[in-house]
Structures are given as structure tokens and as C-alpha cells.
Design an enzyme around this catalytic site. Sequence first.
Site, PDB file in Angstrom:
ATOM      1  N   TYR A   1      -9.082   0.042   0.080  1.00  0.00           N
ATOM      2  CA  TYR A   1      -8.193   0.465   1.179  1.00  0.00           C
ATOM      3  C   TYR A   1      -6.918   0.771   0.553  1.00  0.00           C
ATOM      4  O   TYR A   1      -6.297  -0.041  -0.391  1.00  0.00           O
ATOM      5  CB  TYR A   1      -8.115  -1.020   1.917  1.00  0.00           C
ATOM      6  CG  TYR A   1      -9.225  -1.340   2.860  1.00  0.00           C
ATOM      7  CD1 TYR A   1      -9.581  -0.488   3.726  1.00  0.00           C
ATOM      8  CD2 TYR A   1      -9.760  -2.737   2.534  1.00  0.00           C
ATOM      9  CE1 TYR A   1     -10.857  -1.120   4.580  1.00  0.00           C
ATOM     10  CE2 TYR A   1     -11.024  -2.790   3.508  1.00  0.00           C
ATOM     11  CZ  TYR A   1     -11.198  -2.181   4.181  1.00  0.00           C
ATOM     12  OH  TYR A   1     -12.440  -2.432   5.178  1.00  0.00           O
TER      13      TYR A   1
ATOM     14  N   GLU B   1     -10.245   3.297   4.480  1.00  0.00           N
ATOM     15  CA  GLU B   1     -10.118   3.513   5.815  1.00  0.00           C
ATOM     16  C   GLU B   1     -10.110   4.917   6.694  1.00  0.00           C
ATOM     17  O   GLU B   1     -10.234   4.927   7.854  1.00  0.00           O
ATOM     18  CB  GLU B   1      -8.682   2.895   6.111  1.00  0.00           C
ATOM     19  CG  GLU B   1      -7.562   3.722   5.685  1.00  0.00           C
ATOM     20  CD  GLU B   1      -7.314   3.546   4.191  1.00  0.00           C
ATOM     21  OE1 GLU B   1      -7.992   2.650   3.467  1.00  0.00           O
ATOM     22  OE2 GLU B   1      -5.881   3.744   3.825  1.00  0.00           O
TER      23      GLU B   1
ATOM     24  N   LYS C   1      -8.005  -4.537  -1.720  1.00  0.00           N
ATOM     25  CA  LYS C   1      -6.823  -4.029  -1.321  1.00  0.00           C
ATOM     26  C   LYS C   1      -6.071  -2.901  -1.947  1.00  0.00           C
ATOM     27  O   LYS C   1      -6.406  -2.583  -3.061  1.00  0.00           O
ATOM     28  CB  LYS C   1      -5.723  -5.413  -1.254  1.00  0.00           C
ATOM     29  CG  LYS C   1      -6.351  -6.467  -0.220  1.00  0.00           C
ATOM     30  CD  LYS C   1      -6.385  -6.142   1.152  1.00  0.00           C
ATOM     31  CE  LYS C   1      -4.946  -5.931   1.962  1.00  0.00           C
ATOM     32  NZ  LYS C   1      -5.230  -5.726   3.334  1.00  0.00           N
TER      33      LYS C   1
ATOM     34  N   ASP D   1      -1.482  -5.738  13.076  1.00  0.00           N
ATOM     35  CA  ASP D   1      -1.340  -4.539  11.911  1.00  0.00           C
ATOM     36  C   ASP D   1      -1.134  -3.323  12.600  1.00  0.00           C
ATOM     37  O   ASP D   1      -0.481  -2.476  11.912  1.00  0.00           O
ATOM     38  CB  ASP D   1      -2.822  -4.457  11.156  1.00  0.00           C
ATOM     39  CG  ASP D   1      -3.853  -4.184  11.962  1.00  0.00           C
ATOM     40  OD1 ASP D   1      -3.816  -4.043  13.335  1.00  0.00           O
ATOM     41  OD2 ASP D   1      -4.991  -3.727  11.494  1.00  0.00           O
TER      42      ASP D   1
ATOM     43  N   ARG E   1     -11.238 -11.673  -1.347  1.00  0.00           N
ATOM     44  CA  ARG E   1     -12.670 -10.771  -1.367  1.00  0.00           C
ATOM     45  C   ARG E   1     -12.580 -10.268  -2.972  1.00  0.00           C
ATOM     46  O   ARG E   1     -11.964 -10.077  -3.676  1.00  0.00           O
ATOM     47  CB  ARG E   1     -12.457  -9.716  -0.469  1.00  0.00           C
ATOM     48  CG  ARG E   1     -12.604 -10.385   0.921  1.00  0.00           C
ATOM     49  CD  ARG E   1     -12.259  -9.206   1.852  1.00  0.00           C
ATOM     50  NE  ARG E   1     -10.862  -8.941   2.121  1.00  0.00           N
ATOM     51  CZ  ARG E   1     -10.462  -8.077   2.970  1.00  0.00           C
ATOM     52  NH1 ARG E   1     -11.134  -7.203   3.730  1.00  0.00           N
ATOM     53  NH2 ARG E   1      -9.010  -7.768   2.988  1.00  0.00           N
TER      54      ARG E   1
ATOM     55  N   HIS F   1      -4.238   2.534   3.073  1.00  0.00           N
ATOM     56  CA  HIS F   1      -3.184   2.465   4.292  1.00  0.00           C
ATOM     57  C   HIS F   1      -1.838   3.166   3.825  1.00  0.00           C
ATOM     58  O   HIS F   1      -0.852   2.478   3.679  1.00  0.00           O
ATOM     59  CB  HIS F   1      -3.232   1.061   4.702  1.00  0.00           C
ATOM     60  CG  HIS F   1      -4.139   0.451   5.343  1.00  0.00           C
ATOM     61  ND1 HIS F   1      -4.785   0.974   6.574  1.00  0.00           N
ATOM     62  CD2 HIS F   1      -5.200  -0.269   4.910  1.00  0.00           C
ATOM     63  CE1 HIS F   1      -5.898   0.185   6.662  1.00  0.00           C
ATOM     64  NE2 HIS F   1      -6.086  -0.555   5.664  1.00  0.00           N
TER      65      HIS F   1
END
Length: 364
Positions: free
Chosen positions: A94, A118, A75, A270, A15, A96
Site C-alpha cells: 500500500y 490500492e 504499509k 481515512d 501485519r 496511498h
Amino acid sequence: MIIGCPKEIKNNENRVALTPGGALELVRRGHTVLVQTGAGRNSGYTDEEYVEAGAEIQSDIESVYARAETIVKVKEPIEAEYSLIRENQLVFTYFHFASSQALTEAMVKSKAVCLAYETVLGPNGSLPLLVPMSEVAGRMSVQEGAKYLEKPAGGRGILLGGVPGVPPARVLILGAGIVGTEAAKMAAGLHANVTIMDINLERLRHLANVLPANVTLVFSNEYNIRRELPRTDLIIGAVLIPGAKAPHLITRQMLSEMREGTVVIDVAVDQGGCIETCHPTTHEDPTYTIDGVIHYCVANMPGAVPFTSTLALTNATFPYLLQIAEKGWERATEENAGLKEGLNIVRGEIVYREVAEAFEHLVA
Ligand SMILES: NC(=O)c1ccc[n+]([C@@H]2O[C@H](COP(=O)([O-])OP(=O)(O)OC[C@H]3O[C@@H](n4cnc5c(N)ncnc54)[C@H](O)[C@@H]3O)[C@@H](O)[C@H]2O)c1
């Protein structure tokens, strides 16, 4: 503002965080857009399209990070990118954080501003930058399931929709949130016999009004799941308990109640997965078989369909990026409480509670 879009370098990430359409909107408003060469290639966008939109192509990742005030990515940064991120630079992607101490430490050390997709909140408490990827994964789960149900792929050899005179396959979906609902719509559209389970009665009531007649809504508990297992062909795991590991609704021992060639697509991998025997797999090697049951547990399903996922993601992220470009991140987050929730680390300080709790040693 100078906005930089590097090429994603995480394994199999196809992406891109900014489309030529997005670049055009930013340039029109007087901003400078830097795009690393080849950043859009795997999502179908050439360097020329970005240039036509008014962006500047950069030949290497270093110059994107060195010049941009704001970095927009997909990412979380990987180790090779840590040292490129600069003090006061805004990184919108993102992250995380709770699942990576190394990343959290590196971002604290960088003194950058980390705005995480997120945790951005929508007006009704929703997670608007997670929803599009759940939609993609939910829809994709059924086509992956259909594929692995074919005999040459190891499955039972049954067509999801059957044909006139032959009954369709049975699909069991655990969790009726975004992933589960999109999966149910796709499976029902293919004329499968679908059962979807959840513990949220309000959700089941709502879905009963909107899903077609070949979807049965059932309260989720062990008894009801066990009753379905011997007659189900495809199981889709789509359960989420926010902030917690997914519950193991199907234990290892329960595999013996399923028929050989049954397929499980555990989208919730996940969060640990909702089948006990689930462990993360990759697009290169997506499945493994235990007790005759095929497990598909790819943790970044949307990465396989970048033409769709890039647009789905940027449709959701771009309005926020525009606010940041127009106002600067400080005023943009001051004026938009939902966007402010995306702030995880600000100039070396962890400001998001769950991340601070996960890494107490990094909190001053
Ligand atoms: N593998 C991938 O590539 C990928 C992509 C996107 C999302 N996901 C994951 O998919 C999972 C589901 O995401 P979502 O957006 O649909 O979440 P969601 O919050 O919209 O839905 C989760 C649903 O699970 C239900 N649930 C909770 N406990 C249950 C139980 N015991 N039995 C049945 N249902 C139960 C909840 O009531 C809720 O309706 C998450 O773990 C998410 O991170 C994975």
C-alpha cells in the site's frame, strides 16, 4: 526471483505481507524468499515456520532490501526505509501516494518501481486489494461499537441484541458498500435493530434481497438521517465517494439531536470521516467524546486484528505476487491489465494519473 519481506516498522502495524504458506509456494517454484527475523511474529508466524517453508531469515532490514529484487510489504515505506529502496527494485505494497508528498518525492528519487495495492483493479472495476481490509473494518466496527456502548466504557449501557422481553439497540449504518454491508451482517447477527442508508438504489435493491429482516434499507438524505439520530444507539460511518473527501452527513450541530452515550464508529475517517467532528485516532487512544457522543475514529482498524488481517490481505495479494515472481513485473503487468493499474511510479516517472495531478512539480 529474489523476493524480500521486511518486518513492518510503522507504529502499531502488526501485519506481515507474506505468510509461510506463501513462502512455500514461491520456494517450490524455484524462487528465493528472504524474510526479516520477527516479521511474522505479531501475526502468529515464527521464523522457524518460514525456514521450514524454505525461506532464508535475514537478521536486519538492510540485508532484505539490499538483496531482494522484489520487496513485498503491507504499509507504505516510512522515512527510515526510503534510502534502502534501490533503483529498479519492485516494491509491492500500500502506498496511498496522493496523501504524502514526502513519500512520492522519495520514491521518484529512488528510481524504484512502485506497484500500489490500492490501485490494482479487479475484472469488474473493483479494488481487490482494498476489499479485504474493508471487510475486516466493517465487521470490526460492530464489535468496537458494542464495546463502547457499555456503561464503563462511557456508552449508553445497552446490549446490542437486547434479551427476550427487552428491545435491542438501534444501529444506523451510513453507506452500504463493503464496510457497511459487513457491519450490517454483524449487527443483524447480534439481533440489533439495523438501518442502513445509501444513495445507490441498485445497491439497496440488491441488499434487500440478501440481508435479514432486522435490517431496514433507507435512502440516504439529511431528512432520513435526522429522523434516526434521536433514537439511534450506534452509528457506523461507511461512506465513500471515490477520490473525494467523505461528505459530512452528520454535522456538529446534529450531535445535539443524539442521546448521551451514543457511539459513532467513523470507519470513513481515512477520507475525512462522514461526521463533521471526526478526527483520526489510534489504537492506543481510540476514542474521544464531544457533546456526550463517543467518537471512535481509528484510521487503521485492521492493524488491531493481525491474525485475521494478514490472512485476508495475503489471500488477495499472493496471486499477484506469484504472477510477478513467475513473469517479472514488466510481463506480469503487460499481461494483466488490472495489475498494470497498480503501477504508480516507474523508475522515477509518475505513471498514475491522480498521483501525477496531485504532484505536478514532480512530473518531468
Ligand atoms: N478506518 C479503517 O481502518 C478503514 C479500513 C477499511 C476501509 N476504510 C474506509 O471505509 C470507507 C468505506 O469503504 P468501502 O470499501 O465500504 O467503500 P465502498 O465504495 O464499498 O462503499 C461506499 C458506499 O458509500 C455510499 N455513499 C456515497 N455517498 C453516500 C451518501 N451521501 N450517503 C450514504 N451512502 C453514500 C456509496 O454509494 C457506496 O455504496 C472508505 O473511506 C475506506 O477507505 C477504513
